[in-house]
Design a protein around this motif. Sequence first.
Motif, mmCIF file in Angstrom:
data_model
loop_
_atom_site.group_PDB
_atom_site.id
_atom_site.type_symbol
_atom_site.label_atom_id
_atom_site.label_comp_id
_atom_site.label_asym_id
_atom_site.label_seq_id
_atom_site.Cartn_x
_atom_site.Cartn_y
_atom_site.Cartn_z
ATOM 1 N N ARG A 60 39.613 45.415 47.357
ATOM 2 C CA ARG A 60 40.387 45.999 46.268
ATOM 3 C C ARG A 60 40.500 44.995 45.124
ATOM 4 O O ARG A 60 41.136 43.947 45.252
ATOM 5 C CB ARG A 60 41.772 46.394 46.768
ATOM 6 C CG ARG A 60 41.754 47.486 47.829
ATOM 7 C CD ARG A 60 41.585 48.845 47.231
ATOM 8 N NE ARG A 60 42.830 49.336 46.667
ATOM 9 C CZ ARG A 60 42.935 50.466 45.967
ATOM 10 N NH1 ARG A 60 41.877 51.192 45.714
ATOM 11 N NH2 ARG A 60 44.104 50.852 45.486
ATOM 12 N N THR A 61 39.869 45.293 44.040
ATOM 13 C CA THR A 61 39.939 44.485 42.828
ATOM 14 C C THR A 61 40.298 45.415 41.680
ATOM 15 O O THR A 61 40.206 46.653 41.824
ATOM 16 C CB THR A 61 38.591 43.820 42.524
ATOM 17 O OG1 THR A 61 37.628 44.847 42.179
ATOM 18 C CG2 THR A 61 38.074 43.021 43.719
ATOM 19 N N PRO A 62 40.712 44.882 40.530
ATOM 20 C CA PRO A 62 40.963 45.778 39.394
ATOM 21 C C PRO A 62 39.781 46.689 39.088
ATOM 22 O O PRO A 62 39.969 47.870 38.766
ATOM 23 C CB PRO A 62 41.244 44.801 38.249
ATOM 24 C CG PRO A 62 41.864 43.624 38.929
ATOM 25 C CD PRO A 62 41.116 43.485 40.229
ATOM 26 N N TYR A 63 38.570 46.170 39.243
ATOM 27 C CA TYR A 63 37.385 46.983 38.948
ATOM 28 C C TYR A 63 37.193 48.091 39.987
ATOM 29 O O TYR A 63 36.980 49.256 39.619
ATOM 30 C CB TYR A 63 36.142 46.102 38.891
ATOM 31 C CG TYR A 63 34.872 46.890 38.637
ATOM 32 C CD1 TYR A 63 34.615 47.444 37.383
ATOM 33 C CD2 TYR A 63 33.941 47.091 39.648
ATOM 34 C CE1 TYR A 63 33.460 48.186 37.149
ATOM 35 C CE2 TYR A 63 32.785 47.824 39.423
ATOM 36 C CZ TYR A 63 32.549 48.368 38.169
ATOM 37 O OH TYR A 63 31.390 49.112 37.945
ATOM 38 N N LEU A 90 39.805 50.768 39.538
ATOM 39 C CA LEU A 90 39.510 51.624 38.390
ATOM 40 C C LEU A 90 38.420 52.630 38.716
ATOM 41 O O LEU A 90 38.566 53.837 38.470
ATOM 42 C CB LEU A 90 39.087 50.761 37.197
ATOM 43 C CG LEU A 90 38.551 51.497 35.965
ATOM 44 C CD1 LEU A 90 39.569 52.495 35.426
ATOM 45 C CD2 LEU A 90 38.137 50.504 34.880
ATOM 46 N N LYS A 106 36.021 42.131 32.531
ATOM 47 C CA LYS A 106 37.325 42.241 33.184
ATOM 48 C C LYS A 106 37.995 43.572 32.839
ATOM 49 O O LYS A 106 37.828 44.093 31.735
ATOM 50 C CB LYS A 106 38.235 41.096 32.748
ATOM 51 C CG LYS A 106 37.649 39.706 32.963
ATOM 52 C CD LYS A 106 37.416 39.411 34.432
ATOM 53 C CE LYS A 106 36.896 37.990 34.626
ATOM 54 N NZ LYS A 106 36.616 37.695 36.058
ATOM 55 N N VAL A 107 38.766 44.085 33.786
ATOM 56 C CA VAL A 107 39.537 45.310 33.554
ATOM 57 C C VAL A 107 40.809 44.934 32.802
ATOM 58 O O VAL A 107 41.554 44.056 33.245
ATOM 59 C CB VAL A 107 39.894 46.004 34.872
ATOM 60 C CG1 VAL A 107 40.803 47.211 34.628
ATOM 61 C CG2 VAL A 107 38.623 46.434 35.604
ATOM 62 N N ASP A 129 44.606 44.715 31.356
ATOM 63 C CA ASP A 129 45.860 44.828 32.094
ATOM 64 C C ASP A 129 46.996 45.394 31.251
ATOM 65 O O ASP A 129 48.168 45.198 31.551
ATOM 66 C CB ASP A 129 46.275 43.475 32.670
ATOM 67 C CG ASP A 129 46.538 42.426 31.602
ATOM 68 O OD1 ASP A 129 46.372 42.736 30.399
ATOM 69 O OD2 ASP A 129 46.908 41.296 31.963
ATOM 70 N N VAL A 148 45.856 52.115 37.823
ATOM 71 C CA VAL A 148 45.250 50.782 37.820
ATOM 72 C C VAL A 148 46.303 49.702 37.576
ATOM 73 O O VAL A 148 46.344 48.679 38.269
ATOM 74 C CB VAL A 148 44.128 50.697 36.765
ATOM 75 C CG1 VAL A 148 43.613 49.265 36.627
ATOM 76 C CG2 VAL A 148 42.985 51.637 37.123
ATOM 77 N N LEU A 149 47.148 49.927 36.600
ATOM 78 C CA LEU A 149 48.160 48.922 36.261
ATOM 79 C C LEU A 149 49.137 48.683 37.410
ATOM 80 O O LEU A 149 49.539 47.541 37.668
ATOM 81 C CB LEU A 149 48.916 49.343 35.002
ATOM 82 C CG LEU A 149 48.092 49.314 33.715
ATOM 83 C CD1 LEU A 149 48.859 49.974 32.572
ATOM 84 C CD2 LEU A 149 47.709 47.887 33.340
ATOM 85 N N ALA A 165 46.551 47.466 40.685
ATOM 86 C CA ALA A 165 45.748 46.262 40.480
ATOM 87 C C ALA A 165 46.569 45.094 39.962
ATOM 88 O O ALA A 165 46.297 43.933 40.286
ATOM 89 C CB ALA A 165 44.601 46.558 39.505
ATOM 90 N N TYR A 166 47.589 45.412 39.152
ATOM 91 C CA TYR A 166 48.340 44.349 38.508
ATOM 92 C C TYR A 166 49.830 44.333 38.856
ATOM 93 O O TYR A 166 50.581 43.506 38.340
ATOM 94 C CB TYR A 166 48.162 44.451 36.988
ATOM 95 C CG TYR A 166 46.729 44.215 36.552
ATOM 96 C CD1 TYR A 166 46.143 42.970 36.701
ATOM 97 C CD2 TYR A 166 45.972 45.252 35.998
ATOM 98 C CE1 TYR A 166 44.825 42.744 36.312
ATOM 99 C CE2 TYR A 166 44.650 45.034 35.597
ATOM 100 C CZ TYR A 166 44.093 43.777 35.762
ATOM 101 O OH TYR A 166 42.783 43.557 35.381
#
Length: 215
Positions: free
Chosen positions: A35-38, A41, A111-112, A114, A133-134, A137-138
């Motif tokens: 699981r990464t921001p990318y 997404l 980068k995705v 934020d 995503v926010l 991922a963040y």
Amino acid sequence: MKTEKFLNIIEILKEEYHKWDAPAKKLSESYGYKRTPYTILISTLLSFRTKDEVTVAAAHRLFDFADTPEKMIKLPKEEIAKLIYPVGFYNQKAQSVLEVSKYLLKNCGGKVPDTLEDLTKIKGVGPKTAKIVLENAYGKNYTAVDTHVHRILNLWGFVHTKNPEQTDKAIEEKLEPKYRKGLNRLLVSFGQIICKPVGPKCEICPVSDHCPARV
């Protein structure tokens, strides 16, 4: 429904959450890929109008081949479509995956973003996708509003809105940011397992005594 009562209901549901065998809950516990921001997404883009279990399997196949925008743009659209089949609209989504990946490389250094503003600048990424995503991922305090969230909040009378977009705005007006995080997963799981749109299980609902539809 006043905000204080709404928050009390949410606390009750949080205590019950561990008992539910909901697709949304299982999805969050067994992705099978990093699981990464990318990847969050891209998997979110794949998920629309597709069952959770189909999305997870498709994302797993895709990310085995390419889990970064650099790797993704090297795949032909036809190969991406083949890997993500049978998600809904797989040809269109394959094209979107490529376009989003190219955008990230060209405009964001791969980068995705934020922030909501920067994420929604990407073609095909609307507020709902951006907020998923926010949050995931963040770790930001957002609530993505889907049909379950929109339906349940109106059923309770916490909002009086005609569509998810209006519900999204109402949540931002009525709830402090600290109360928004995790709300989507909780209410979606509740809507899948108990407060179903067809055949709701009111007899086992832990908050039925607080529901305007029942009292």
